[in-house]
Design a protein around this motif. Structure first.
Motif, PDB file in Angstrom:
ATOM      1  N   SER A 123      35.017  41.860  -3.280  1.00  0.00           N
ATOM      2  CA  SER A 123      35.552  40.991  -2.238  1.00  0.00           C
ATOM      3  C   SER A 123      34.428  40.365  -1.416  1.00  0.00           C
ATOM      4  O   SER A 123      34.457  39.164  -1.106  1.00  0.00           O
ATOM      5  CB  SER A 123      36.486  41.793  -1.332  1.00  0.00           C
ATOM      6  N   SER A 124      33.428  41.152  -1.082  1.00  0.00           N
ATOM      7  CA  SER A 124      32.297  40.646  -0.295  1.00  0.00           C
ATOM      8  C   SER A 124      31.525  39.586  -1.065  1.00  0.00           C
ATOM      9  O   SER A 124      31.090  38.576  -0.490  1.00  0.00           O
ATOM     10  CB  SER A 124      31.360  41.795   0.082  1.00  0.00           C
ATOM     11  N   ASP A 127      33.504  36.345  -1.097  1.00  0.00           N
ATOM     12  CA  ASP A 127      33.377  35.692   0.212  1.00  0.00           C
ATOM     13  C   ASP A 127      32.025  34.994   0.344  1.00  0.00           C
ATOM     14  O   ASP A 127      31.940  33.871   0.868  1.00  0.00           O
ATOM     15  CB  ASP A 127      33.537  36.723   1.333  1.00  0.00           C
ATOM     16  N   CYS A 130      32.000  31.845  -1.755  1.00  0.00           N
ATOM     17  CA  CYS A 130      32.813  30.816  -1.093  1.00  0.00           C
ATOM     18  C   CYS A 130      32.031  30.142   0.038  1.00  0.00           C
ATOM     19  O   CYS A 130      32.082  28.910   0.195  1.00  0.00           O
ATOM     20  CB  CYS A 130      34.102  31.425  -0.550  1.00  0.00           C
ATOM     21  N   ARG A 131      31.317  30.927   0.817  1.00  0.00           N
ATOM     22  CA  ARG A 131      30.513  30.348   1.898  1.00  0.00           C
ATOM     23  C   ARG A 131      29.408  29.468   1.327  1.00  0.00           C
ATOM     24  O   ARG A 131      29.132  28.381   1.848  1.00  0.00           O
ATOM     25  CB  ARG A 131      29.916  31.461   2.762  1.00  0.00           C
ATOM     26  N   GLU A 136      37.251  27.359  -0.012  1.00  0.00           N
ATOM     27  CA  GLU A 136      38.179  28.460   0.189  1.00  0.00           C
ATOM     28  C   GLU A 136      39.023  28.651  -1.067  1.00  0.00           C
ATOM     29  O   GLU A 136      39.444  27.678  -1.693  1.00  0.00           O
ATOM     30  CB  GLU A 136      39.094  28.184   1.387  1.00  0.00           C
TER      31      GLU A 136
END
Length: 212
Positions: A123-124, A127, A130-131, A136
């Motif tokens: 998950s990290s 994220d 995505c950044r 998103e």
């Protein structure tokens, strides 16, 4: 001859990763190192001991001429950034190329895993990607704990059946499904051929990262 170093935390994934790397570039020398104690440190939450231990492995591979180091355990991905600071050789996370591709090309992504220690690192990483891409995405996670328990009991067929069931249920909700661990990559061959082309593992993307 160019060389690539592979850091493993379980012997279960060595044949699959070795075969994928050799197939992608038969000219590469492959150096495997195994430290099953890394998973023990994760389970014991002895996090402060993980980076020094991984750094020693990476330094050894560097001394042996590795031009690239791949950490093959998704649960260890959060520690790779700090290991990179300690060696000159590039170090990559096994699942980062797959996640980069999925985020860049899809809006609804499913992730299947069996090991509870995998979800937070995966998950990290999603994220972070995505950044980096300023995008998103919707992500649906499925932790197949039953499969993990079956595998620990030696029930390989039961493990694979549970993973396949999770994948085939999740694919109805998303565009693609990612298998978050190499240890479950082999189930792709058991998935319904009608949806198999939408299910991926990190080994599908490792070739483009290798030295030529």
């Amino acid at each position: 001859m160019a060389a690539v170093g592979l850091i493993h935390s379980t012997r279960l994934v060595i044949p699959a990763v070795h075969e994928a790397v050799a197939k992608a570039n038969p000219e590469l020398e492959i150096i495997n190192v195994l430290d099953e104690g890394l998973l023990k440190l994760l389970r014991e939450q002895a996090f402060q001991r993980i980076v020094p231990r991984m750094t020693l492995l990476a330094e050894g591979l560097e001394e042996n001429g590795a031009e690239l180091i791949i950490v093959t355990c998704s649960s260890l991905s959060p520690y790779v950034d700090r290991v990179r600071e300690n060696v000159k050789t590039p170090v990559i996370k096994i699942d980062e190329p797959m996640i980069q591709w999925a985020v860049a090309n899809h809006d609804r992504i499913g992730v299947v895993m069996t090991n509870p220690t995998t979800q937070i690192p995966t998950s990290s990483l999603i994220d972070a990607v995505c950044r980096r891409l300023s995008k998103e995405v919707e992500v649906e996670y499925r932790l197949c704990g039953e499969a993990f328990e079956r595998l620990n009991r030696g029930d390989v067929e039961g493990h694979d059946a549970a993973v396949v069931e999770a994948v085939e249920a999740l694919i109805e909700e998303v565009e693609v499904v990612l298998l978050a661990q190499i240890s479950i990559a082999r189930v792709i061959s058991k998935i319904d051929p009608k949806i198999r082309g939408r299910v991926f593992c990190s080994l599908d993307f490792i070739g483009k990262e290798l030295p030529q």
